[in-house]
Design a protein around this motif. Sequence first.
Motif, PDB file in Angstrom:
ATOM      1  N   GLU A  96       0.616  -1.073   0.296  1.00 22.39           N
ATOM      2  CA  GLU A  96      -0.443   0.044   0.077  1.00 22.39           C
ATOM      3  C   GLU A  96       0.820   1.132  -0.348  1.00 22.39           C
ATOM      4  O   GLU A  96       1.756   1.428   0.377  1.00 22.39           O
ATOM      5  N   PRO A  97       0.254   2.500  -0.618  1.00 23.30           N
ATOM      6  CA  PRO A  97       0.918   3.767  -0.522  1.00 23.30           C
ATOM      7  C   PRO A  97       1.237   3.911   1.318  1.00 23.30           C
ATOM      8  O   PRO A  97       0.440   3.443   1.659  1.00 23.30           O
ATOM      9  N   PHE A  98       2.757   4.842   1.272  1.00 29.09           N
ATOM     10  CA  PHE A  98       3.193   5.314   2.619  1.00 29.09           C
ATOM     11  C   PHE A  98       1.802   5.548   3.164  1.00 29.09           C
ATOM     12  O   PHE A  98       1.955   5.650   4.024  1.00 29.09           O
ATOM     13  N   ALA A  99       1.596   6.478   2.462  1.00 27.77           N
ATOM     14  CA  ALA A  99       0.410   7.763   3.750  1.00 27.77           C
ATOM     15  C   ALA A  99      -0.005   6.464   3.908  1.00 27.77           C
ATOM     16  O   ALA A  99      -1.169   7.070   4.642  1.00 27.77           O
ATOM     17  N   ALA A 100      -0.864   5.848   3.010  1.00 27.33           N
ATOM     18  CA  ALA A 100      -2.521   4.770   3.871  1.00 27.33           C
ATOM     19  C   ALA A 100      -1.568   4.469   4.164  1.00 27.33           C
ATOM     20  O   ALA A 100      -1.980   3.671   5.861  1.00 27.33           O
ATOM     21  N   PHE A 101      -0.187   3.617   4.409  1.00 26.83           N
ATOM     22  CA  PHE A 101      -0.003   2.539   6.003  1.00 26.83           C
ATOM     23  C   PHE A 101       0.247   4.079   6.841  1.00 26.83           C
ATOM     24  O   PHE A 101       0.494   3.550   8.211  1.00 26.83           O
ATOM     25  N   VAL A 102       0.828   5.233   6.913  1.00 24.86           N
ATOM     26  CA  VAL A 102       1.201   5.830   8.362  1.00 24.86           C
ATOM     27  C   VAL A 102      -0.578   5.755   8.867  1.00 24.86           C
ATOM     28  O   VAL A 102      -0.717   5.986   9.912  1.00 24.86           O
ATOM     29  N   GLU A 103      -1.302   5.936   8.057  1.00 24.22           N
ATOM     30  CA  GLU A 103      -3.518   6.185   8.726  1.00 24.22           C
ATOM     31  C   GLU A 103      -3.383   5.259   9.496  1.00 24.22           C
ATOM     32  O   GLU A 103      -4.243   5.150  10.234  1.00 24.22           O
ATOM     33  N   ARG A 104      -3.329   3.691   8.235  1.00 24.53           N
ATOM     34  CA  ARG A 104      -3.313   2.848   9.036  1.00 24.53           C
ATOM     35  C   ARG A 104      -2.374   2.634  10.466  1.00 24.53           C
ATOM     36  O   ARG A 104      -3.652   1.967  11.164  1.00 24.53           O
ATOM     37  N   VAL A 105      -0.672   2.754  10.763  1.00 21.78           N
ATOM     38  CA  VAL A 105      -0.541   3.563  11.583  1.00 21.78           C
ATOM     39  C   VAL A 105      -1.455   4.452  12.880  1.00 21.78           C
ATOM     40  O   VAL A 105      -1.395   3.169  14.231  1.00 21.78           O
ATOM     41  N   SER A 106      -1.810   4.931  12.558  1.00 22.03           N
ATOM     42  CA  SER A 106      -2.573   5.989  13.468  1.00 22.03           C
ATOM     43  C   SER A 106      -3.527   5.500  13.800  1.00 22.03           C
ATOM     44  O   SER A 106      -4.095   5.600  14.963  1.00 22.03           O
ATOM     45  N   GLU A 107      -5.022   4.348  12.929  1.00 16.26           N
ATOM     46  CA  GLU A 107      -6.214   4.114  13.570  1.00 16.26           C
ATOM     47  C   GLU A 107      -5.259   2.691  14.294  1.00 16.26           C
ATOM     48  O   GLU A 107      -6.332   2.811  15.058  1.00 16.26           O
ATOM     49  N   ALA A 108      -4.391   2.261  14.307  1.00 17.66           N
ATOM     50  CA  ALA A 108      -4.286   0.554  15.403  1.00 17.66           C
ATOM     51  C   ALA A 108      -3.633   1.103  16.279  1.00 17.66           C
ATOM     52  O   ALA A 108      -4.397   0.485  17.817  1.00 17.66           O
ATOM     53  N   LEU A 109      -2.869   2.466  16.929  1.00 18.56           N
ATOM     54  CA  LEU A 109      -2.367   2.939  18.270  1.00 18.56           C
ATOM     55  C   LEU A 109      -3.298   3.401  18.608  1.00 18.56           C
ATOM     56  O   LEU A 109      -4.526   4.505  18.704  1.00 18.56           O
ATOM     57  N   PRO A 110      -3.313   3.923  20.247  1.00 21.57           N
ATOM     58  CA  PRO A 110      -4.154   3.956  21.024  1.00 21.57           C
ATOM     59  C   PRO A 110      -3.837   5.992  20.474  1.00 21.57           C
ATOM     60  O   PRO A 110      -2.698   6.382  20.259  1.00 21.57           O
ATOM     61  N   ALA A 111      -4.555   6.686  20.555  1.00 16.10           N
ATOM     62  CA  ALA A 111      -4.503   8.257  20.546  1.00 16.10           C
ATOM     63  C   ALA A 111      -3.574   8.659  21.115  1.00 16.10           C
ATOM     64  O   ALA A 111      -4.036   8.448  22.328  1.00 16.10           O
ATOM     65  N   THR A 112      -3.211   9.771  21.341  1.00 13.23           N
ATOM     66  CA  THR A 112      -1.989  10.942  21.722  1.00 13.23           C
ATOM     67  C   THR A 112      -2.075  11.881  21.256  1.00 13.23           C
ATOM     68  O   THR A 112      -2.258  12.210  20.284  1.00 13.23           O
ATOM     69  N   ALA A 113      -1.451  13.018  22.409  1.00 13.01           N
ATOM     70  CA  ALA A 113      -1.302  14.060  21.736  1.00 13.01           C
ATOM     71  C   ALA A 113       0.114  14.622  20.828  1.00 13.01           C
ATOM     72  O   ALA A 113      -0.256  14.951  19.898  1.00 13.01           O
TER      73      ALA A 113
END
Length: 307
Positions: A152-169
């Motif tokens: 997948e494109p890097f932009a989608a991969f970064v989004e994947r990581v963001s969605e998978a991990l708990p949110a932080t500031a």
Amino acid sequence: MDPTVAPPTVAGAVAALEAAYPPALAQDWDAVGLVCGDPGEPVTRVLVAVDPTPAVVDDAVASGTDLLVTHHPLLLRGVHGVPADEPKGSVVHRLIRAGCALFAAHTNADAASPGVSDALADAVGVVVERPLAPEGDGAVGIGRIGHLDAPEPFAAFVERVSEALPATAWGVRGAGDPDRTIRRVALSGGAGDSMLGLAREAGVDAYITADLRHHPADEHLQRTGAPALVDVAHWASEHPWCTQAAEVLRRALPGVPVTVSTRRTDPWTLGAAEREAPETGPMAAFAPPTMHDVIDGPAQPWRPIQP
């Protein structure tokens, strides 16, 4: 739990954790194992967290927990005392008064298989192949190398990581061409800029870790073949391990409630989003950099977008 059967003990829980995360795998400078508590005391409730912060200890005490398991050690550096009017000493006194033991699995949990980076890989959908920094027979070691089921494109991969991990500031930051195809990935839960060279040598397309610093990241990206970088909050990168450790304890302590803390112990509590630059004044020449700016050159002077 059957009231006619003696509950498991702290020693039994420690044995299960040390079987999963052998102390021998810990780095020489580390401080792992039972921090405080009586090995012979019964365990009727367990809480698993990344950090033994005062807030986490308060949660443990309030819930009647008698064993708190954390990834980060409370007393990583040597101390000469634990007075109750000092931050570390206050935590120790609070735990002892409440009859709550504290156990830490740190770099031994990083190196074990499965360990911290396996949990991170599972969370973001990376199929693990081998350690990034293998030790001994190569089956264990810090970090992991793996692959995605589909590129997948890097932009989608970064989004994947963001969605998978708990949110932080802090959020999730990516450095690289957003259209770059990501197939193979290196990961290291926690601070991992010391292994940027290993990630390059592995020939992966992206490297996920935490606490990346400006100069090491910049120098890395200038090297031919360097993988794109995904920088996440330290706490968020290691939180998936809590679920893994909780499963170890549930198997070893049947009938004992084992809870994963949902309290965010990342020290950063506020995040300011990029905003539009003023049209006049000393800051007018500086625009918030875009991914295009990062890839193709320095940010250009900011100009208002015409409708």
